[in-house]
Design an enzyme around this catalytic site. Structure first.
Site, mmCIF file in Angstrom:
data_model
loop_
_atom_site.group_PDB
_atom_site.id
_atom_site.type_symbol
_atom_site.label_atom_id
_atom_site.label_comp_id
_atom_site.label_asym_id
_atom_site.label_seq_id
_atom_site.Cartn_x
_atom_site.Cartn_y
_atom_site.Cartn_z
ATOM 1 N N ASP A 167 0.856 -1.194 0.000
ATOM 2 C CA ASP A 167 0.000 0.000 0.000
ATOM 3 C C ASP A 167 0.891 1.243 0.000
ATOM 4 O O ASP A 167 1.637 1.466 0.948
ATOM 5 C CB ASP A 167 -0.889 -0.028 1.251
ATOM 6 C CG ASP A 167 -2.093 0.894 1.123
ATOM 7 O OD1 ASP A 167 -1.980 1.935 0.454
ATOM 8 O OD2 ASP A 167 -3.144 0.564 1.708
ATOM 9 N N HIS A 187 -10.109 -1.704 -7.391
ATOM 10 C CA HIS A 187 -9.765 -0.509 -6.610
ATOM 11 C C HIS A 187 -8.820 0.425 -7.379
ATOM 12 O O HIS A 187 -9.021 1.642 -7.381
ATOM 13 C CB HIS A 187 -9.129 -0.950 -5.292
ATOM 14 C CG HIS A 187 -8.824 0.159 -4.353
ATOM 15 N ND1 HIS A 187 -9.789 0.794 -3.606
ATOM 16 C CD2 HIS A 187 -7.651 0.768 -4.036
ATOM 17 C CE1 HIS A 187 -9.228 1.733 -2.866
ATOM 18 N NE2 HIS A 187 -7.927 1.751 -3.112
HETATM 19 C C1 HEM Z 1 -9.230 0.144 3.582
HETATM 20 C C2 HEM Z 1 -9.331 0.877 2.492
HETATM 21 C C3 HEM Z 1 -8.315 0.826 1.377
HETATM 22 C C4 HEM Z 1 -7.437 -0.164 1.038
HETATM 23 C C5 HEM Z 1 -7.260 -1.522 1.700
HETATM 24 C C6 HEM Z 1 -6.687 0.308 -0.095
HETATM 25 C C7 HEM Z 1 -5.690 -0.410 -0.738
HETATM 26 C C8 HEM Z 1 -5.015 0.018 -1.863
HETATM 27 C C9 HEM Z 1 -4.045 -0.769 -2.580
HETATM 28 C C10 HEM Z 1 -3.611 -2.174 -2.188
HETATM 29 C C11 HEM Z 1 -3.620 -0.030 -3.616
HETATM 30 C C12 HEM Z 1 -2.600 -0.468 -4.690
HETATM 31 C C13 HEM Z 1 -1.181 -0.200 -4.296
HETATM 32 C C14 HEM Z 1 -0.795 1.250 -4.279
HETATM 33 O O1 HEM Z 1 -0.678 1.890 -5.317
HETATM 34 O O2 HEM Z 1 -0.637 1.767 -3.177
HETATM 35 C C15 HEM Z 1 -4.295 1.233 -3.566
HETATM 36 C C16 HEM Z 1 -4.122 2.253 -4.461
HETATM 37 C C17 HEM Z 1 -4.767 3.462 -4.377
HETATM 38 N N1 HEM Z 1 -5.759 3.814 -3.502
HETATM 39 FE FE1 HEM Z 1 -6.476 2.677 -1.993
HETATM 40 N N2 HEM Z 1 -7.097 1.575 -0.408
HETATM 41 C C18 HEM Z 1 -8.103 1.929 0.463
HETATM 42 C C19 HEM Z 1 -8.793 3.116 0.501
HETATM 43 C C20 HEM Z 1 -8.607 4.154 -0.388
HETATM 44 C C21 HEM Z 1 -9.327 5.397 -0.344
HETATM 45 C C22 HEM Z 1 -10.417 5.773 0.656
HETATM 46 C C23 HEM Z 1 -8.853 6.153 -1.364
HETATM 47 C C24 HEM Z 1 -9.247 7.560 -1.773
HETATM 48 C C25 HEM Z 1 -10.497 7.987 -1.770
HETATM 49 C C26 HEM Z 1 -7.819 5.392 -2.037
HETATM 50 C C27 HEM Z 1 -7.071 5.843 -3.094
HETATM 51 C C28 HEM Z 1 -6.109 5.109 -3.737
HETATM 52 C C29 HEM Z 1 -5.310 5.638 -4.824
HETATM 53 C C30 HEM Z 1 -5.358 7.062 -5.393
HETATM 54 C C31 HEM Z 1 -4.480 4.595 -5.239
HETATM 55 C C32 HEM Z 1 -3.438 4.655 -6.353
HETATM 56 C C33 HEM Z 1 -4.076 4.397 -7.688
HETATM 57 C C34 HEM Z 1 -3.043 4.463 -8.798
HETATM 58 O O3 HEM Z 1 -2.419 5.520 -8.976
HETATM 59 O O4 HEM Z 1 -2.829 3.441 -9.436
HETATM 60 N N3 HEM Z 1 -7.713 4.192 -1.411
HETATM 61 N N4 HEM Z 1 -5.154 1.240 -2.484
#
Ligand code: HEM
Length: 410
Positions: free
Chosen positions: A237, A325
């Site tokens: 993450d 996601h």
């Molecule tokens: C428990 C809740 C969440 C989990 C488990 C989670 C998990 C992840 C994971 C595993 C990734 C892919 C790895 C990375 O690029 O870091 C990711 C990417 C991302 N997440 Fe989350 N996330 C959560 C909540 C959120 C929320 C609430 C937002 C914003 C509203 C968010 C925004 C993003 C963004 C912007 C990316 C990068 C996308 C990209 O540039 O490819 N996430 N998240």
């Protein structure tokens, strides 16, 4: 359609839509190298103003020896954002009981001066506090911010974008665990330092007139330098984070009073860890759009490849599904706008574990757009619940002569 694949593991192609900027990945191939080169030139040009947006997930050159040097409290930007993420975090929120605008401005001034003093001496290892004399260098990184409510009530000089968030579908927010007038995040290698410093900081700001609102501790796995930490679902993450030039555009403020400040969006997100763990790993991978094992996007061959949300299988189905996601949070859907994510895990007993989502951006409207998409159809929805929320203007750094927030009063 040029984004068709022969197999999910084949090298991906990108359709023309993808080639048009739309957030051309800061982390892919030539584009990334070019940006890093630009970043280096820019950093040289503007000197300390371009302190790197360091993050555990960003590859670093040289050996993997952990950094044991002290962390300077003073700087153009607060060290809690310029340092690679440290594994133990403690967050604290305080309120200022409202009296009159004049008196409350004075109280806030005193609170920020007290925090500046306590945190700078703690970071320098010069606090007369035996519990901090461990025989090892104190490595403390802090983030201090002010909330939107007090900023508007006291007419502070804050970015115009600073505002509370709207309510999202399925929010189950506990106000006692969110919001606040002054927000503080203390980070270190383990829980000891943030816990002791939190106590000292609380005493100092209480003497200055603030009252505690909530606290929350969080943690990350210890990882080797450059290795992205994992969340409790087991996924890396923080992989897709902006590099310095991209962050200057989307994370830090525009040139002027706020250029070394940013806005924090904090969400305390409960996770059904056991329920998610029961899902087969290949299904988990399609829910995220990356592989749990190594963080590689389903359309790529290396962790820092940019997820290609337009790539398709021969049957026309998206490789990264519609509800994945990383598709719904992709900067390509926001004209390239990016947030800097530096989240922590939390464990508040057997029935409440999850993510302290901490993201920094110039304009929290970006969070609102992404969260609206996620709240509508994110595959993670059955396994998560947003339980608290806060927004804060992360102040530019302090200097030895100017305390945190010295520009708020102009
Ligand atoms: C428990 C809740 C969440 C989990 C488990 C989670 C998990 C992840 C994971 C595993 C990734 C892919 C790895 C990375 O690029 O870091 C990711 C990417 C991302 N997440 Fe989350 N996330 C959560 C909540 C959120 C929320 C609430 C937002 C914003 C509203 C968010 C925004 C993003 C963004 C912007 C990316 C990068 C996308 C990209 O540039 O490819 N996430 N998240």
């Amino acid at each position: 359609m040029t984004g068709v694949l022969s197999s999910a593991m084949s090298p991906m192609h990108t359709d023309p839509e993808n080639r048009r900027e739309q957030g051309r990945p800061a982390t892919s191939g030539l584009g990334r190298r070019a940006l890093l080169a630009t970043g280096a030139a820019l950093a040289a040009a503007v000197g300390a103003a371009a302190e790197p947006v360091a993050n555990n997930s960003r590859p670093r050159r040289g050996g993997a020896a952990p950094d044991t040097s002290p962390i300077a409290f003073h700087g153009l930007r607060q060290a809690g954002l310029t340092q690679p993420q440290l594994p133990a975090a403690h967050m604290l929120s305080f309120d200022l009981p409202p009296t009159s605008v004049t008196a409350d401005r004075e109280t806030l001034r005193n609170v920020l001066a007290a925090l500046t003093h306590t945190l700078s001496t703690a970071a320098a290892g010069t606090l007369p506090e035996p519990r901090l004399h461990t025989g090892e260098t104190t490595r403390l990184a802090c983030v201090v911010g002010v909330g939107p409510a007090i900023a508007s009530r006291l007419g502070l000089n804050v970015p115009p974008e600073l505002a509370d968030l709207p309510t999202f579908p399925d929010d189950r927010l506990d106000p006692a665990r969110g919001h606040g007038d002054v927000l503080l995040q203390l980070c270190a290698a383990d829980r000891w330092t943030p816990t002791v410093v939190a106590e000292l900081a609380t005493t100092a700001v209480q003497s200055a007139g603030a009252v505690p609102r909530w606290t929350q501790s969080g943690f990350l796995p210890h990882t080797a330098p450059g290795v992205t930490p994992r969340n409790l679902f087991g996924f890396k993450d923080g992989t897709a984070n902006p590099d310095e030039p991209t962050a200057q555009r989307w994370v830090w403020g525009p040139p002027g009073a706020h250029q070394n400040g940013t806005i924090l969006v904090y969400r305390r997100i409960h996770m059904d860890v056991a329920g998610f763990a029961a899902i087969p790993e290949d299904r988990q991978n399609t829910m995220i759009g990356r592989r749990a094992a190594d963080g590689i996007p389903l359309t790529g061959t290396a962790e820092h490849d940019d997820p290609d949300i337009y790539a398709k299988h021969p049957d026309g189905a998206y490789v990264i599904p519609a509800t994945a996601h990383v598709r719904l949070s992709s900067p390509r859907l926001d004209r390239g706008a990016r947030m800097l994510r530096r989240s922590y895990n939390y464990d508040d007993g057997p029935n409440d574990r999850g993510l302290l989502f901490c993201a920094y951006m110039r304009d929290p409207a970006l969070f609102t757009r992404v969260q609206n998409r996620l709240a509508a159809r994110d595959a993670l929805l059955p396994f998560i619940e947003h339980r608290a929320s806060a927004v804060a203007y992360v102040l530019p750094g302090a200097t030895p002569n100017e305390p945190l927030g010295h520009h708020l009063w102009t």
